[in-house]
Structures are given as structure tokens and as C-alpha cells.
Design a protein around this motif. Structure first.
Motif, PDB file in Angstrom:
ATOM      1  N   ASN A  23      30.355 -51.678  -9.639  1.00 19.46           N
ATOM      2  CA  ASN A  23      29.395 -52.485 -10.383  1.00 19.46           C
ATOM      3  C   ASN A  23      27.971 -52.162  -9.958  1.00 19.46           C
ATOM      4  O   ASN A  23      27.408 -52.746  -9.047  1.00 19.46           O
ATOM      5  CB  ASN A  23      29.695 -53.980 -10.161  1.00 19.46           C
ATOM      6  CG  ASN A  23      28.702 -54.867 -10.885  1.00 19.46           C
ATOM      7  OD1 ASN A  23      27.607 -55.088 -10.366  1.00 19.46           O
ATOM      8  ND2 ASN A  23      29.065 -55.353 -12.062  1.00 19.46           N
ATOM      9  N   LYS A  24      27.368 -51.179 -10.647  1.00 26.06           N
ATOM     10  CA  LYS A  24      26.033 -50.695 -10.264  1.00 26.06           C
ATOM     11  C   LYS A  24      24.954 -51.741 -10.495  1.00 26.06           C
ATOM     12  O   LYS A  24      23.911 -51.729  -9.828  1.00 26.06           O
ATOM     13  CB  LYS A  24      25.700 -49.414 -11.014  1.00 26.06           C
ATOM     14  CG  LYS A  24      25.587 -49.501 -12.515  1.00 26.06           C
ATOM     15  CD  LYS A  24      25.544 -48.107 -13.139  1.00 26.06           C
ATOM     16  CE  LYS A  24      26.931 -47.554 -13.226  1.00 26.06           C
ATOM     17  NZ  LYS A  24      26.985 -46.190 -13.832  1.00 26.06           N
ATOM     18  N   GLU A  25      25.207 -52.697 -11.424  1.00 24.52           N
ATOM     19  CA  GLU A  25      24.187 -53.704 -11.735  1.00 24.52           C
ATOM     20  C   GLU A  25      23.825 -54.512 -10.479  1.00 24.52           C
ATOM     21  O   GLU A  25      22.692 -54.969 -10.324  1.00 24.52           O
ATOM     22  CB  GLU A  25      24.674 -54.628 -12.849  1.00 24.52           C
ATOM     23  CG  GLU A  25      24.828 -53.936 -14.215  1.00 24.52           C
ATOM     24  CD  GLU A  25      26.196 -53.316 -14.443  1.00 24.52           C
ATOM     25  OE1 GLU A  25      26.976 -53.168 -13.473  1.00 24.52           O
ATOM     26  OE2 GLU A  25      26.479 -52.918 -15.589  1.00 24.52           O
TER      27      GLU A  25
ATOM     28  N   VAL B 258      31.630 -46.069  -5.778  1.00 22.05           N
ATOM     29  CA  VAL B 258      32.677 -45.593  -6.689  1.00 22.05           C
ATOM     30  C   VAL B 258      32.056 -44.811  -7.839  1.00 22.05           C
ATOM     31  O   VAL B 258      32.635 -43.841  -8.323  1.00 22.05           O
ATOM     32  CB  VAL B 258      33.513 -46.781  -7.222  1.00 22.05           C
ATOM     33  CG1 VAL B 258      34.394 -46.378  -8.387  1.00 22.05           C
ATOM     34  CG2 VAL B 258      34.331 -47.399  -6.084  1.00 22.05           C
ATOM     35  N   ASP B 259      30.866 -45.214  -8.274  1.00 21.62           N
ATOM     36  CA  ASP B 259      30.156 -44.537  -9.360  1.00 21.62           C
ATOM     37  C   ASP B 259      30.195 -43.024  -9.084  1.00 21.62           C
ATOM     38  O   ASP B 259      29.880 -42.585  -7.970  1.00 21.62           O
ATOM     39  CB  ASP B 259      28.707 -45.032  -9.394  1.00 21.62           C
ATOM     40  CG  ASP B 259      28.065 -44.837 -10.761  1.00 21.62           C
ATOM     41  OD1 ASP B 259      26.975 -45.410 -10.978  1.00 21.62           O
ATOM     42  OD2 ASP B 259      28.654 -44.124 -11.600  1.00 21.62           O
ATOM     43  N   SER B 260      30.598 -42.224 -10.070  1.00 18.96           N
ATOM     44  CA  SER B 260      30.968 -40.831  -9.774  1.00 18.96           C
ATOM     45  C   SER B 260      29.824 -40.025  -9.156  1.00 18.96           C
ATOM     46  O   SER B 260      30.038 -39.213  -8.255  1.00 18.96           O
ATOM     47  CB  SER B 260      31.468 -40.133 -11.034  1.00 18.96           C
ATOM     48  OG  SER B 260      30.409 -39.970 -11.966  1.00 18.96           O
ATOM     49  N   GLU B 261      28.582 -40.279  -9.626  1.00 24.82           N
ATOM     50  CA  GLU B 261      27.467 -39.502  -9.102  1.00 24.82           C
ATOM     51  C   GLU B 261      27.173 -39.877  -7.654  1.00 24.82           C
ATOM     52  O   GLU B 261      26.852 -39.033  -6.823  1.00 24.82           O
ATOM     53  CB  GLU B 261      26.209 -39.728  -9.953  1.00 24.82           C
ATOM     54  CG  GLU B 261      26.338 -39.278 -11.405  1.00 24.82           C
ATOM     55  CD  GLU B 261      27.103 -40.272 -12.274  1.00 24.82           C
ATOM     56  OE1 GLU B 261      27.483 -41.353 -11.782  1.00 24.82           O
ATOM     57  OE2 GLU B 261      27.362 -39.950 -13.439  1.00 24.82           O
ATOM     58  N   HIS B 262      27.305 -41.172  -7.364  1.00 24.86           N
ATOM     59  CA  HIS B 262      26.979 -41.670  -6.031  1.00 24.86           C
ATOM     60  C   HIS B 262      28.107 -41.344  -5.070  1.00 24.86           C
ATOM     61  O   HIS B 262      27.877 -41.107  -3.887  1.00 24.86           O
ATOM     62  CB  HIS B 262      26.669 -43.155  -6.125  1.00 24.86           C
ATOM     63  CG  HIS B 262      25.621 -43.405  -7.153  1.00 24.86           C
ATOM     64  ND1 HIS B 262      25.896 -43.357  -8.502  1.00 24.86           N
ATOM     65  CD2 HIS B 262      24.286 -43.612  -7.059  1.00 24.86           C
ATOM     66  CE1 HIS B 262      24.771 -43.538  -9.183  1.00 24.86           C
ATOM     67  NE2 HIS B 262      23.789 -43.680  -8.335  1.00 24.86           N
TER      68      HIS B 262
ATOM     69  N   VAL C 218      20.303 -45.477 -20.296  1.00 27.33           N
ATOM     70  CA  VAL C 218      20.057 -46.596 -19.379  1.00 27.33           C
ATOM     71  C   VAL C 218      20.960 -46.418 -18.167  1.00 27.33           C
ATOM     72  O   VAL C 218      20.557 -46.636 -17.024  1.00 27.33           O
ATOM     73  CB  VAL C 218      20.335 -47.957 -20.054  1.00 27.33           C
ATOM     74  CG1 VAL C 218      20.617 -49.045 -19.025  1.00 27.33           C
ATOM     75  CG2 VAL C 218      19.178 -48.368 -20.937  1.00 27.33           C
ATOM     76  N   ASN C 219      22.190 -45.968 -18.422  1.00 30.40           N
ATOM     77  CA  ASN C 219      23.131 -45.782 -17.303  1.00 30.40           C
ATOM     78  C   ASN C 219      22.535 -44.878 -16.236  1.00 30.40           C
ATOM     79  O   ASN C 219      22.614 -45.175 -15.040  1.00 30.40           O
ATOM     80  CB  ASN C 219      24.450 -45.196 -17.804  1.00 30.40           C
ATOM     81  CG  ASN C 219      25.453 -45.046 -16.666  1.00 30.40           C
ATOM     82  OD1 ASN C 219      25.755 -46.001 -15.956  1.00 30.40           O
ATOM     83  ND2 ASN C 219      25.949 -43.826 -16.483  1.00 30.40           N
ATOM     84  N   LYS C 220      21.929 -43.800 -16.672  1.00 30.69           N
ATOM     85  CA  LYS C 220      21.351 -42.863 -15.691  1.00 30.69           C
ATOM     86  C   LYS C 220      20.172 -43.518 -14.982  1.00 30.69           C
ATOM     87  O   LYS C 220      19.973 -43.319 -13.788  1.00 30.69           O
ATOM     88  CB  LYS C 220      20.914 -41.578 -16.372  1.00 30.69           C
ATOM     89  CG  LYS C 220      21.234 -40.311 -15.632  1.00 30.69           C
ATOM     90  CD  LYS C 220      22.538 -40.294 -14.889  1.00 30.69           C
ATOM     91  CE  LYS C 220      23.771 -40.263 -15.761  1.00 30.69           C
ATOM     92  NZ  LYS C 220      25.042 -40.165 -15.012  1.00 30.69           N
ATOM     93  N   GLY C 221      19.413 -44.307 -15.722  1.00 32.15           N
ATOM     94  CA  GLY C 221      18.311 -45.023 -15.084  1.00 32.15           C
ATOM     95  C   GLY C 221      18.820 -46.010 -14.050  1.00 32.15           C
ATOM     96  O   GLY C 221      18.295 -46.090 -12.926  1.00 32.15           O
ATOM     97  N   LEU C 222      19.895 -46.722 -14.394  1.00 31.49           N
ATOM     98  CA  LEU C 222      20.482 -47.656 -13.419  1.00 31.49           C
ATOM     99  C   LEU C 222      20.980 -46.875 -12.202  1.00 31.49           C
ATOM    100  O   LEU C 222      20.866 -47.333 -11.064  1.00 31.49           O
ATOM    101  CB  LEU C 222      21.634 -48.439 -14.060  1.00 31.49           C
ATOM    102  CG  LEU C 222      21.319 -49.305 -15.283  1.00 31.49           C
ATOM    103  CD1 LEU C 222      22.545 -50.127 -15.674  1.00 31.49           C
ATOM    104  CD2 LEU C 222      20.133 -50.235 -15.054  1.00 31.49           C
ATOM    105  N   GLU C 223      21.500 -45.674 -12.454  1.00 34.60           N
ATOM    106  CA  GLU C 223      22.039 -44.854 -11.362  1.00 34.60           C
ATOM    107  C   GLU C 223      20.941 -44.317 -10.442  1.00 34.60           C
ATOM    108  O   GLU C 223      21.159 -44.148  -9.239  1.00 34.60           O
ATOM    109  CB  GLU C 223      22.880 -43.715 -11.932  1.00 34.60           C
ATOM    110  CG  GLU C 223      24.130 -44.236 -12.627  1.00 34.60           C
ATOM    111  CD  GLU C 223      25.057 -43.138 -13.088  1.00 34.60           C
ATOM    112  OE1 GLU C 223      24.666 -41.948 -13.076  1.00 34.60           O
ATOM    113  OE2 GLU C 223      26.196 -43.469 -13.458  1.00 34.60           O
ATOM    114  N   VAL C 224      19.748 -44.081 -11.009  1.00 28.91           N
ATOM    115  CA  VAL C 224      18.614 -43.671 -10.165  1.00 28.91           C
ATOM    116  C   VAL C 224      18.257 -44.826  -9.222  1.00 28.91           C
ATOM    117  O   VAL C 224      18.068 -44.637  -8.018  1.00 28.91           O
ATOM    118  CB  VAL C 224      17.416 -43.264 -11.034  1.00 28.91           C
ATOM    119  CG1 VAL C 224      16.147 -43.076 -10.199  1.00 28.91           C
ATOM    120  CG2 VAL C 224      17.728 -41.976 -11.808  1.00 28.91           C
TER     121      VAL C 224
HETATM  122 MN   LIG Z   1      28.086 -42.767 -13.097  1.00 26.11          MN
END
Ligand SMILES: [Mn+2]
Ligand SMILES: NC(=O)C1=CN([C@@H]2O[C@H](COP(=O)(O)OP(=O)(O)OC[C@H]3O[C@@H](n4cnc5c(N)ncnc54)[C@H](OP(=O)(O)O)[C@@H]3O)[C@@H](O)[C@H]2O)C=CC1
Ligand SMILES: CC(=O)[C@@H](O)[C@H](O)COP(=O)(O)O
Length: 374
Positions: free
Chosen positions: A122-124, A147-151, A213-219
Motif C-alpha cells: 500500500n504505497k499510499e 512489495v511494490d515491484s520497483e521498490h 500518478v502511480n509513478k508519481g506516487l512511487e517517486v
Molecule cells: Mn509499482
């Protein structure tokens, strides 16, 4: 035995987490499963995995869930508060935070305060309150494994590394609409925006991937997880989603974690780190071309909004997130057009004064006000 709670067990991450548990029944057992509405799937999961307790946050489904489990030695609860109460159960070692959206924040805070290992999907949670979450996890000795794949990719690149990060390059598929002429974006349908090219995910994150937005949240998530400033976090479109992100070091060396798109890998790794368990996933084809593109800001205005929120800091990311959740839900109900999502976010960010983050209560209240405004 690692005893696991899965918050949001009926969703994309939740069901894949249960696949990992099923394949490693000698290592994992399930203590708690939660859902919002899908009581039927939750009941089936409970009968198979025999947790101590299940929770349905939307109370109107309690009676049906209770009767479906009437012959099972499983406690059944209803309501969001029950998740915060049950997630601190001393019998739980690890919490997979697979709920979607801001709703994941409070139970994650409760789990951290109980010293649980957090497998964070849950990246939020980090977007809206990373400034409070990270010190809290240190204070309560509650490790946060992404868990987020990039992180997860970045985390895997950092295992055993002593050197500081010079730059993170986060990869993005470009989402479902990446090849649509920009002038057609105004009229895209919900189905078009939900057709992610590489990943099968829940609806909200799939729309977030289309808008980036997902990528922005991931940054923002990466800033809090790895302590890297936004000026040292770049995004590149990588249509194949094989390279899950890069880490660059000060000697110019780059490390990346690669693999065919399968969330079971980062889920499993978050549970077993630093060990790796076998996983049956699609083999990588080394002669498959890997391509990269620059991000076209005209096509993805939301990415710049997210960078702006991160640059501003304080409570601005919380406003961005709340406005986005409302706008995406409206788009998915067919109430607004796709390009209105960015406008909803922009208006909210212009409306709310930036504040320094002081408490979780402040964040809960700001999220509530942002939703009312949007
Ligand atoms: Mn991701
Ligand atoms: N899916 C993916 O591949 C990835 C997801 N993530 C992140 O993981 C999180 C989960 O995503 P995903 O699995 O796609 O989401 P889904 O929408 O597929 O699943 C969400 C889960 O949370 C439950 N839920 C939804 N709202 C609430 C609420 N208000 N209170 C309690 N439970 C709730 C849902 O219950 P019900 O089924 O009853 O509605 C469901 O179990 C998100 O933060 C996402 O950004 C990150 C990387 C990849
Ligand atoms: C699988 C995962 O981690 C998602 O967050 C994914 O990254 C979304 O794809 P995009 O790269 O299109 O945002």
C-alpha cells in the motif's frame, strides 16, 4: 513458521500473496485475512487457510460471512476499527498491507506500533505520511520491506551495498494509453484505461498507471523508503516492464533487478528476505528487445503534479493522493472524463495551503477535507 496477516486478501496483491503462502505451507501460516465487501471470496479463503480471524470492513456483509463460516473455528469481525484491533495480535509476525488507498494508513500505523514486520504494498501510506511512518517504524523496530515491484527492485539492488545511492531510475510501463494519440485521451473509455499492457492489477492502480500518478506516487514512496531527494529520482518509460528499476552509485555503476512481470516475486521476497525461495514464474527471454522512452509530460501531466507535491513536501502529497482517489473513483463510475483526473488533482493542490506534517490526526482530517473539496 512465519505467521502472516493479509490486509486486503481478496484483491490482486492479496490473492497473489495467498498463492505464495499456498506454495510454501511449510513456512507460512495465515493468522488474519481482511476484505471490504467481497465476503464470498474472503469466506473461501478462510476455509482454505484457516486464519484465527477474518474481518469484513463493510459491516452489511457480516451476517453472510458469519453464517458462511459457522462451522469453522474462525473469529469473524466487521468494521475498519476491527482491522486496527486485530492486526496487533501477538500471534502475527508479518503484515502484508495489500489494502488499496488511504484506508491502508491506520491499520499500518497500528501494525508498526505493535512491532510487526511490514510487507508494504500500500504505497499510499508512505505518500500521505512517510514523514511520520519512517521514524515510527524505527521507533517500534518494525521493518518495512517494499512489495511494490520497483521498490523491491531497488531494495534487492541495495542488499549488501555499503555505498550511498547517487540516483534512482524508476521504470514505468507507460500504462494502458501509452500509444494513444494525446488528442484522443479526452474520450478514452474506462475499459481502454484498464487494459494495462503488462500487469493485472486492481482498478485504482491500473488507472493510476495510465495517468502515471502511480509513478508519481512511487517517486514519493522511494524518497521515504531510500532517503533519496526528488532531484535524484528519475522516471523512464520501459514498455516491456522487465527491468523493475535501476540504482546508480557514485562510481557510475548501475544495478538493476530484472524479471518477467510477476508480483509473486516481490511479495515472496518481502516475506523471505534475505533468502530467496523457488518461484514458478515465466522465464526471461534474453533476446527479447528491451526499449526505453522519455516521459512526454503533455501525455502525463499527473507525473509533474506528483513531483511538485514532493518538492513542496509537508501535507501536499496527502492532498494529491486524496484528490486522485476521489477523481479515479469518479472516472471508474463514468462520472468524469479521463483527462479530468489531472484537473481534479491540480485544483485541490491549488486550494489547500501547504502545512508542516505534525500528526496522523492532522493527515486523517486533511484527507477528509480534501475528499469533501474534490
Ligand atoms: Mn509499482
Ligand atoms: N496490484 C498490483 O500488482 C500492485 C499493487 N500495489 C499496491 O498494493 C495495494 C493493493 O493494490 P491491489 O491489490 O491492486 O488492490 P485491489 O483493489 O485489487 O484490492 C484491494 C484490497 O483491499 C480491500 N479494500 C479496498 N478498500 C478497502 C477499505 N476501505 N477498507 C478495507 N479494505 C479495503 C479490497 O477488498 P474487496 O475485495 O472486498 O473490495 C481488496 O481486498 C495498493 O496500494 C496498490 O497501489 C503496488 C504494486 C503492484
Ligand atoms: C507491478 C507494480 O509495481 C505496479 O506499480 C506497476 O509498476 C504499475 O505499472 P506502471 O509501471 O505502468 O506504473
Amino acid at each position: 513458521m512465519q505467521r502472516i496477516a493479509i490486509l486486503g486478501s481478496t484483491g490482486s496483491i492479496g490473492t497473489q500473496s495467498l498463492e505464495v503462502v499456498r506454495a510454501n505451507a511449510d513456512i507460512f501460516e495465515v493468522e488474519l485475512l481482511t476484505a471490504a465487501n467481497n465476503w464470498e471470496l474472503l469466506a473461501r479463503q478462510a476455509i482454505e487457510f484457516q486464519p484465527s480471524a477474518v474481518i469484513i470492513s463493510q459491516g452489511e456483509h457480516y451476517d453472510k460471512l458469519r453464517s458462511a463460516l459457522s462451522n469453522e473455528p474462525i473469529k469473524v469481525y466487521a468494521g475498519a476499527e476491527a482491522i486496527e484491533q486485530e492486526v496487533v495480535n501477538p500471534a502475527i509476525d508479518t503484515v502484508i498491507t495489500a489494502m488499496v488507498g488511504f484506508a491502508g494508513l491506520a491499520p499500518t500505523v497500528a501494525a508498526i506500533k505493535a512491532g510487526k514486520k511490514i510487507a508494504l504494498a500500500n504505497k499510499e501510506t508512505l505518500v500521505v505520511a512517510g514523514e511520520l511512518i519512517i521514524p515510527l517504524s524505527l521507533k517500534y523496530n518494525a521493518p518495512i520491506i517494499p512489495v511494490d515491484s520497483e521498490h523491491s527492485a531497488i531494495f534487492q539492488c541495495l542488499v549488501g551495498e555499503q555505498s550511498p545511492i547517487k540516483r534512482l531510475i524508476i521504470t514505468a510501463s507507460g500504462g494502458a494509453l501509452r500509444d494513444l494519440p494525446p488528442e484522443e485521451l479526452e474520450k478514452v473509455t474506462i475499459q481502454q484505461a484498464l487494459r494495462h499492457p503488462n500487469w493485472t492489477m486492481g482498478a485504482k492502480i491500473t488507472i493510476d498507471s495510465a495517468t502515471m500518478v502511480n509513478k508519481g506516487l512511487e517517486v514519493i514512496e522511494a524518497k521515504w523508503l531510500f532517503g533519496v531527494e526528488h532531484t535524484d529520482i528519475e522516471v523512464v518509460i520501459h514498455p516491456e516492464s522487465i527491468i523493475h528499476s535501476f540504482v546508480e552509485f557514485h562510481d557510475g555503476a548501475l544495478k538493476a533487478q530484472m524479471g518477467t512481470p510477476d508480483m509473486k516475486l516481490p511479495i515472496q521476497y518481502a516475506l523471505t528476505f534475505p533468502k530467496r525461495l523457488p518461484l514458478d514464474t515465466a522465464p526471461y527471454n534474453p533476446i527479447q528487445p528491451l526499449t526505453f522512452r522519455e516521459v512526454d509530460e503533455r501525455r502525463y501531466p499527473c507525473l509533474a503534479l506528483a513531483y511538485g507535491a514532493l518538492r513542496e513536501g509537508g501535507t501536499v502529497p496527502c492532498v494529491l493522493n486524496g484528490a486522485n482517489e476521489v477523481a479515479v473513483a469518479r472516472f471508474l463510475r463514468g462520472e468524469i472524463g479521463y483527462t479530468s483526473i489531472a484537473r481534479h488533482i491540480e485544483r485541490a493542490m491549488e486550494h489547500f495551503e501547504k502545512e508542516k506534517i505534525c500528526s496522523f490526526e492532522q493527515i486523517y482530517e486533511l484527507d477528509r477535507r480534501t475528499r469533501l473539496f474534490t
